[in-house]
Design an enzyme around this catalytic site. Structure first.
Site, short mmCIF file in Angstrom:
data_model
loop_
_atom_site.label_atom_id
_atom_site.label_comp_id
_atom_site.label_asym_id
_atom_site.label_seq_id
_atom_site.Cartn_x
_atom_site.Cartn_y
_atom_site.Cartn_z
N HIS A 321 9.82 49.24 46.62
CA HIS A 321 8.47 48.82 46.20
C HIS A 321 7.46 48.86 47.23
O HIS A 321 6.14 49.07 46.99
CB HIS A 321 8.69 47.00 46.09
CG HIS A 321 9.39 46.77 44.65
ND1 HIS A 321 10.57 46.87 44.51
CD2 HIS A 321 8.72 46.39 43.46
CE1 HIS A 321 11.01 46.23 43.35
NE2 HIS A 321 9.56 46.19 42.70
N GLY A 322 7.79 49.01 48.44
CA GLY A 322 6.60 49.33 49.59
C GLY A 322 7.34 49.37 50.89
O GLY A 322 8.27 49.11 51.19
#
Lengths: 486, 340
Positions: A321-322
């Site tokens: 996701h990041g």
């Protein structure tokens, strides 16, 4: 080009109309050209990165198919290294460099490696994973795609290019060869799905975002009760934002005859974290299940290894996701929730029997749903906060808000603290209530199928209400979809 | 080959779209009578066109000039043409219109408050509401819009509900009407036109020094977030400001700059920001090169009278009355001095 923009409306009408007007043999070309235009509308140069992924995986697929023995594995590794390499370079380089700087700093060494000053290509994680699923499937025995254009279209089919659903070759590739005739019913269904997605994004998600952004941008100015409200709102914001995008993607594809996979199934109705992940971002969860969890051994391994498998999958999911510690902690929290859920299953069941909660299933289910939602919402704090320090500040100040939220007399003061117009708050609650009703009715079967049985004037009135609602009540400030950044 | 399904869809989609257009037209009509016709900006801009209004001195600015100065206390040769929340782009449009429309004009009073060039102010690039008032050349000079932007503005001036910000307003007003319909208390306009075409506001009776600490803290916090951002000076907006002086000089109009009164709390935030960034001092230095006829600095004029404020940087009705006398006295001196 955002789905909730006028530019996209024009783009969609042109591409879909042409799709049905030109001969079948040229349609893939139209979709490919359309997808290139769609992607280049964000940052034109990044088409080169996408091009690299397509070229490498196209040839990797052909070589894997032809090769035998260890060579097959070698070509697969080349493809995976290339894909993960691109992801690592653009997405994780600065994060790793930053972590290295901090680490070296503790022993007094300065890190001289420069930081990258480039934007993250939109939807990089999505199309990289979609491309990877292709080479893995070819390695597992699927036929490689011969037509380069069709393969390129598989990776960059515009409805799901920047935020999924992450498709598999066995579901999508063959659809590009199918001849889709114009179908009134399908067209109408697809447009309604797009409209509902737009409503969720523009009316619910972007309105909730106003309050959420205000609190999360400056936590020091707010208190525990504000954090609870903002976090609950964020849980619905991200759901409406992402599922709204998915609905629009699936609707747009459906109007042309393409079937994209379901990505959400009323996730906040889940009664356990395990169930939540069967309902939330299904295309990613199943990707991790099929290409990471099962190859690691799944649950057919000793207990400690099984726990490790679960935890590592969620940790990597967080990282997907990041590139920040916040996302890693978010993933780790979900992993921990799941491990706790598995390891305490017997104790919890015994407790439920002891207090006779099993005799009132309605209350039991409601409690399970509420607890699951609370855990998921708690983890969202790390997902949303701008920094780890902010997330921890919010977490430590949450308890003080619980008491004040139960005091009805303090509610006006709490909501007044957000300094939002009454109309905006009313609309936020109206949107959430409508979502709740629709999702509740969905439990008893597809609401769209039910609506089809209503007379024309009822259906049109509902469509007008939805369209007018999305147009007049929506927030149109060029707010990007949250999942574009991944 | 076109299938029957396609024809059926096209026919129904056309009827459906026409239905939506009808709905849109009805809403636009309602918007016009409910909002545009009662809009303070349109009413006041139209009123200014009246040929009987021939001021020597025109006051431009935002809410400071609008509410801190009581127009009713001014002689007829003064005209308060300020409007809340407007920025230098709109001040210039108003100044140009004044120069074109009013031959009597000799002086323009403008605000010098530092936040006028902040990014928050610079973001206001909406000019659709001025299309009916200002010549298109003026709008081009000030906003430098692309052809597409100009086209969009033209469309939304004819069909106001095409613009998201107008839809926001419509939503709010409709919400209030519905609330009222169900027996809710009518919410008056936050800003309304009083006697003598002067604007009044709901906060004019508030006494800042009597507010609870938390309210003050929130108010200061809001102002800080809104006005003291980096980059502190928006280059484009500052250019518009500088060009205004050349324009005024070319038309032989003298410009007087004013710093409006602010609370002790506001001044403290301002000086803290300056210590951190040096931006205020730098802007002050730039001001020195401006061809100002005179500068009036009232930032600390009410340091011992915080009860004259209604919020961080606006005077209440009582304070405005006193301030109007002060500024009028000072202006009369300047204007008298320069008269032959």
């Amino acid at each position: 080009m955002l789905f909730n923009s006028r530019t996209f409306l024009v783009f969609y009408i042109v591409v879909t109309s042409l799709y049905f007007l030109i001969p079948h043999r040229l349609r893939w070309l139209l979709l490919l050209a359309g997808s290139i235009v769609f992607y280049m509308a964000f940052v034109p140069a990044y088409i080169l990165i996408l091009g690299w992924t397509i070229v490498v995986d196209y040839f990797a697929g052909l070589f894997i198919e032809k090769a035998t023995g260890q060579k097959r594995k070698l070509f697969l590794i080349v493809s995976l290294v290339s894909n993960v390499g691109v992801l690592a370079f653009f997405k994780y380089f600065n994060f790793l460099n930053e972590s290295l700087t901090a680490l070296l700093g503790t022993i007094g060494i300065a890190n001289s490696v420069p930081f990258l000053t480039i934007l993250l290509p939109i939807g990089l994680s999505f199309h990289t994973f979609q491309a990877m699923s292709y080479t893995i499937e070819v390695y597992r025995g699927r036929n490689a795609e011969r037509n380069f254009g069709i393969f390129a279209l598989y990776v960059m089919f515009y409805p799901q290019l920047v935020a999924g659903p992450i498709e598999r070759p066995q579901n999508l590739l063959h659809q590009f060869y199918e001849k889709h005739e114009f179908d009134y019913r399908r067209m109408s269904d697809g447009i309604k799905l797009m409209l509902w997605g737009l409503f969720k994004k523009a009316v619910i998600a972007d309105r909730l975002a106003i309050l959420v952004d205000r609190v999360y941008a400056d936590p020091l100015s707010y208190g525990g009760a504000h954090f609870i409200v903002a976090t609950v709102f964020f849980a619905f914001q991200i759901y409406c934002d992402f599922s709204g995008y998915t609905d629009m993607a699936r609707g747009a594809a459906h109007t042309m005859g393409f079937r994209l996979m379901e990505n959400f199934l009323r996730p906040y109705h889940a009664r356990s974290v395990q169930e939540f992940w069967r309902r939330w971002h299904i295309s990613l969860t199943t990707w991790f299940r099929d290409y990471l969890y099962i190859p690691l051994g799944g649950n057919r391994v000793p207990l400690t290894r099984w726990y490790f498998n679960i935890f590592i999958v969620f940790l990597i999911s967080g990282l997907w996701h990041g590139a920040s510690w916040n996302f890693i902690i978010w993933g780790a929290l979900h992993g921990l929730f799941l491990l706790m859920s598995i390891s305490t299953k017997r104790i919890r069941e015994a407790f439920v029997r002891a207090v006779r909660l099993d005799r009132v299933p309605v209350v039991h289910n409601l409690l399970q749903t509420l607890i699951t939602f609370s855990l998921v919402a708690f983890a969202w704090i790390f997902f949303r906060a701008s920094s780890l320090a902010d997330a921890l500040y919010i977490v430590f100040h949450l308890p003080e808000g619980v008491v004040s939220l139960f005091d009805i007399t303090s509610l006006p003061q709490i909501f007044g603290g957000f300094r939002l117009r009454g109309v905006e708050l009313t609309l936020a609650f109206f949107g959430l209530a409508l979502l709740g009703i629709v999702e509740y009715l969905e439990r008893f079967g597809s609401i769209r199928e039910r609506i089809k049985r209503y007379p024309l004037w009822v259906r049109w009135s509902m469509a007008y209400a939805l369209l007018a609602g999305a147009y007049f009540l929506g927030v149109y400030d060029d707010i990007e979809f949250i999942y574009f950044q991944f | 080959m076109i299938s029957q399904d396609f024809v059926k869809f096209a026919a129904r989609a056309s009827i459906f779209s026409l239905g939506f257009l009808a709905l849109f037209a009805l809403a636009s009509l309602h918007f016009h009578y409910r909002i545009v016709a009662r809009d303070n900006v349109f009413i006041l801009l139209n009123a200014f066109r009246n040929e009987s209004i021939q001021p020597r001195v025109v006051i431009l600015g935002d809410s400071h000039a609008t509410f801190d100065i009581l127009s009713a206390k001014f002689p007829r040769e003064y005209y308060n043409f300020a409007y809340p929340s407007e920025n230098w782009r709109k001040f210039v449009l108003r100044a140009r219109a004044t120069i074109n429309l009013k031959d009597s004009l000799e002086y323009i009073i403008v605000p010098l408050d530092y936040y006028q060039f902040s990014p928050t102010r610079a973001r206001h690039v909406f000019f659709t509401d001025y299309l009916f008032f200002s010549p298109i050349e003026d709008i081009r000079d000030v906003y430098h819009p692309s052809l597409l932007e100009l086209f969009k503005a033209k469309v939304s001036s004819v069909l106001p509900l095409v613009s998201p910000s107008n839809r926001n307003t419509y939503r709010r007003v409709l919400g209030e009407d519905i609330y009222k319909f169900f027996g809710g208390k009518e919410k008056g306009k936050m800003i309304y036109i009083g006697e003598h075409n002067e604007l009044r506001w709901e906060g004019e009776s508030v006494v800042w020094s009597e507010l609870p600490g938390e309210k003050k803290r929130f108010a200061i916090f809001d102002r800080e977030k809104e006005q003291f951002l980096k980059p502190f000076i928006d280059g484009d907006l500052y250019n518009v400001f500088e060009e205004f002086f050349s324009f005024a000089q070319a038309h032989d109009v003298k410009v007087i700059g004013v710093f409006y009164p602010t609370t002790l709390e506001y001044n403290e935030v301002l000086s803290r920001f300056d210590k951190e960034t040096g931006n205020i001092t730098a802007l002050g230095e730039k001001y020195k090169n401006l061809p100002l006829h005179a500068t009036l600095d009232y930032r600390n004029v009410f340091d011992d009278h915080q009860e004259y404020f209604s919020d961080t940087d606006h005077l209440n009705r009582n304070g405005a009355g006193i301030f109007t006398e002060i500024i009028l006295r000072d202006l009369e001196k300047i204007i008298e001095k320069t008269e032959p």
